[in-house]
Design a protein around this motif. Structure first.
Motif, PDB file in Angstrom:
ATOM      1  N   CYS A 145      11.521  58.147  -6.627  1.00 25.85           N
ATOM      2  CA  CYS A 145      10.138  57.865  -6.217  1.00 25.85           C
ATOM      3  C   CYS A 145       9.664  56.499  -6.693  1.00 25.85           C
ATOM      4  O   CYS A 145       9.747  56.192  -7.887  1.00 25.85           O
ATOM      5  N   TRP A 146       9.184  55.698  -5.769  1.00 25.54           N
ATOM      6  CA  TRP A 146       8.431  54.505  -6.156  1.00 25.54           C
ATOM      7  C   TRP A 146       6.945  54.832  -6.102  1.00 25.54           C
ATOM      8  O   TRP A 146       6.532  55.861  -5.564  1.00 25.54           O
ATOM      9  N   ASP A 205       2.952  53.854  -5.219  1.00 30.08           N
ATOM     10  CA  ASP A 205       2.140  52.987  -4.371  1.00 30.08           C
ATOM     11  C   ASP A 205       0.934  52.436  -5.132  1.00 30.08           C
ATOM     12  O   ASP A 205       0.761  52.676  -6.330  1.00 30.08           O
ATOM     13  N   LYS A 250       6.142  57.966  -3.714  1.00 27.55           N
ATOM     14  CA  LYS A 250       6.699  57.994  -2.360  1.00 27.55           C
ATOM     15  C   LYS A 250       8.213  58.079  -2.462  1.00 27.55           C
ATOM     16  O   LYS A 250       8.819  57.520  -3.388  1.00 27.55           O
ATOM     17  N   THR A 251       8.858  58.738  -1.508  1.00 28.81           N
ATOM     18  CA  THR A 251      10.289  58.977  -1.638  1.00 28.81           C
ATOM     19  C   THR A 251      10.954  59.254  -0.297  1.00 28.81           C
ATOM     20  O   THR A 251      10.270  59.478   0.716  1.00 28.81           O
ATOM     21  N   LYS A 252      12.266  59.267  -0.291  1.00 26.24           N
ATOM     22  CA  LYS A 252      13.123  59.826   0.752  1.00 26.24           C
ATOM     23  C   LYS A 252      14.171  60.674   0.029  1.00 26.24           C
ATOM     24  O   LYS A 252      15.014  60.129  -0.692  1.00 26.24           O
ATOM     25  N   PRO A 271      18.168  54.665   0.123  1.00 24.73           N
ATOM     26  CA  PRO A 271      17.143  54.379   1.129  1.00 24.73           C
ATOM     27  C   PRO A 271      16.360  53.111   0.805  1.00 24.73           C
ATOM     28  O   PRO A 271      16.044  52.832  -0.359  1.00 24.73           O
ATOM     29  N   GLN A 272      16.081  52.340   1.830  1.00 29.21           N
ATOM     30  CA  GLN A 272      15.166  51.213   1.702  1.00 29.21           C
ATOM     31  C   GLN A 272      13.837  51.591   2.347  1.00 29.21           C
ATOM     32  O   GLN A 272      13.748  52.566   3.091  1.00 29.21           O
ATOM     33  N   PHE A 273      12.811  50.821   2.052  1.00 27.01           N
ATOM     34  CA  PHE A 273      11.468  51.175   2.501  1.00 27.01           C
ATOM     35  C   PHE A 273      10.744  49.939   3.035  1.00 27.01           C
ATOM     36  O   PHE A 273      10.835  48.860   2.450  1.00 27.01           O
ATOM     37  N   VAL A 320       7.619  49.276   2.599  1.00 26.80           N
ATOM     38  CA  VAL A 320       6.470  49.741   1.825  1.00 26.80           C
ATOM     39  C   VAL A 320       5.158  49.297   2.458  1.00 26.80           C
ATOM     40  O   VAL A 320       4.183  50.057   2.543  1.00 26.80           O
ATOM     41  N   ASP A 328      12.604  44.598   3.975  1.00 26.77           N
ATOM     42  CA  ASP A 328      12.242  45.852   3.321  1.00 26.77           C
ATOM     43  C   ASP A 328      12.318  45.697   1.801  1.00 26.77           C
ATOM     44  O   ASP A 328      12.938  44.770   1.275  1.00 26.77           O
ATOM     45  N   LEU A 350      10.518  48.854  -7.646  1.00 21.83           N
ATOM     46  CA  LEU A 350      10.751  48.196  -6.366  1.00 21.83           C
ATOM     47  C   LEU A 350      11.095  46.718  -6.552  1.00 21.83           C
ATOM     48  O   LEU A 350      10.488  46.019  -7.372  1.00 21.83           O
TER      49      LEU A 350
END
Length: 494
Positions: free
Chosen positions: A57-58, A60, A66-68, A84-86, A88, A103, A129
């Motif tokens: 989880c990063w 916000d 937030k996660t995948k 996973p990349q995001f 954001v 990303d 991040l």
């Protein structure tokens, strides 16, 4: 919650175990990657615990994780920044990047691994991040890491304990939310006795134990050293008192706790709200920050405690720094429109009295709960009472640490303490003492935040501008709304 003992060595079931009070801040993505040995050790621990899924989880801008989710088969790749990349900025209300930009990449912090007690097949791992090889400038966790590094270079390490308060609720059949532990008829549905304060009540504590027992077992399983659970002033409102730790771990704990409380409540057919003031009659739900400093040269000592048990000059100067940046800190620690409904001295129709025990003025005092900053009688820390669980804990603790260190290094004089009931003081007395008023609204607070140079240093200009833009929009949307109070007050009066 906060004693003078050392941070305990945690041999817990679900939590990360021992962690460093001075976590590093890496300027380059490559330097942030964990070693193969660390990855293997954490993977072995998780597999032995039966973990099959990982939610790295990063965080916000508002402190929400937030996660995948990924399977354990991808654990090594995840740890090496190849998970996973995001985009954001694609889910930001105030994006500072465009659809054509790169990303963000997350690097899991393998010193911040939590096995989910409500589902031991899943682990949470907090992450930092990076963007184009450098720390992402809208990553609150990176901002706290940077503040910790700056404080360490100045010779100081920060510690904190937080007193999270929340209200447990349930949904009625008609879709209306009601207090989960409240056996009085709802307003307009029969005799409703005069409400007394819910605080410390043994009967309601007993009624709440099916929920609280599970929660207490979980927190002890996390190694957080839960000391007690408090039935607070509002009906169905509770406070958790667990041990202090270093700042990055405390911020992670609060974010994990918000998820944990919601998940455990769902198992009981309930839900939890951290909204500071759901109704006029409720006591405010806060999250008092209890902060202390130690020297890099003596991590076993508390800089706020003198040899004879007196408060030190360092503690006074730390208060001076916090007072100097109080309004900006309040804009972060009391981050919603609703937060300021709780920062008032008295409320008509209050359940259990009229005095709120909430801070309204920027001053400090010895065990004075009517002041923003309290020097408690039972522990050597500075308690900031103007904070709630809607805050981004990473940004709140980063600014707290930076303001306190500035106060100590610049020897900022906080002036004389206010050791009297501020609720009983007249405005003339308050003005004569040179005591400022806490911001009355979110708009007032963010106006001060925008002008605070330390806040810009701690958050960085990009993240500060993003925060100000969103909070200004939040205020404007609220200001455009027509409330039930306005309709009741004015519809027939004019």
């Amino acid at each position: 919650m906060l004693g003078d003992t050392d941070i305990p060595s945690e041999t817990d079931q679900y939590g990360p175990g021992d962690t460093s009070p001075t976590p590093p801040f890496h300027e380059r993505f490559e330097d942030a990657l964990p070693s193969p040995e660390k990855i293997a050790a954490v993977r072995e621990r998780l597999e032995e615990a039966g973990v099959k899924y990982v939610m790295s989880c990063w965080i916000d801008l508002f402190g929400i994780p937030k996660t995948k989710p990924v399977p354990m088969s991808d654990f090594d790749a995840l740890c090496m920044g190849k998970g996973p990349q995001f985009a954001v900025h694609s889910i930001s209300y105030v994006p500072e990047l465009t659809p054509a930009d790169s990303d963000q990449v997350m690097v899991p912090d393998l010193d911040a691994v939590y096995i989910c007690p409500w589902d031991p097949s899943t682990a949470f791992i907090f992450a930092d991040l990076y963007w184009e090889g450098a720390p992402y400038n809208v990553c609150p966790r990176q901002a706290l890491r940077r503040a910790v590094k700056d404080a360490r270079e100045a010779g100081y390490v920060g510690f904190a304990g937080v007193e999270p308060e929340f209200i447990v609720m349930r949904w009625e059949e008609d879709g209306q939310p009601v207090k989960a532990f409240d056996d009085d008829p709802a307003p307009g549905h029969g005799l409703r006795p005069r409400r007394q304060a819910f605080g410390y009540d043994a009967e309601y504590s007993c009624d709440s134990m099916p929920f609280l027992k599970e929660l207490m077992d979980i927190l002890n399983g996390l190694g957080w050293q839960l000391h007690d659970v408090v039935a607070e002033g509002a009906y169905s409102q509770f406070e958790l008192d667990f041990h202090y730790t270093h700042l990055l771990e405390m911020a992670d704990r609060l974010v994990f706790l918000r998820i944990l409380l919601k998940e455990v409540a769902k198992e009981h057919g309930l839900f939890v709200t951290f909204m500071p003031k759901p109704t006029v009659g409720d006591w405010r739900s806060g999250a008092h920050i209890n902060f202390s400093l130690r020297s890099v040269a003596d991590l076993d000592g508390n800089l706020f405690k003198g040899p004879a048990g007196e408060w030190t000059e360092a503690s006074r100067h730390a208060v001076g720094g916090l007072l100097a940046h109080s309004e900006a800190l309040t804009a972060i620690a009391c981050s919603t429109v609703n937060s300021y409904n709780g920062l008032v001295p008295r409320v008509g129709g209050f359940e259990g009295g009229t005095v709120t025990w909430a801070p309204t003025n920027i001053t400090y005092g010895h065990n004075n709960r009517s002041a923003q900053f309290r020097l408690p009688q039972s522990r050597y820390c500075i308690e900031n009472r103007a904070a709630d669980m809607c805050m981004n804990p990473y940004l709140s603790l980063a600014l707290t640490l930076s303001a306190a260190v500035e106060g100590v290094t610049e020897e900022i004089d906080p002036g004389a303490p206010t050791d009297q009931d501020l609720y009983a003081m007249s405005q003339q007395e308050i003005d004569a003492a040179g005591i400022r008023r806490l911001p009355r609204t979110l708009f007032d607070a963010i106006q001060c935040l925008a002008k605070d140079p330390l806040a810009e240093k701690v958050l960085g200009p990009t993240m500060l501008n993003s925060y100000l833009a969103y909070k200004t929009d939040e205020w404007e949307r609220y200001h455009q709304a027509v409330t039930d109070w306005e309709v009741a007050e004015y519809l027939r009066l004019y």
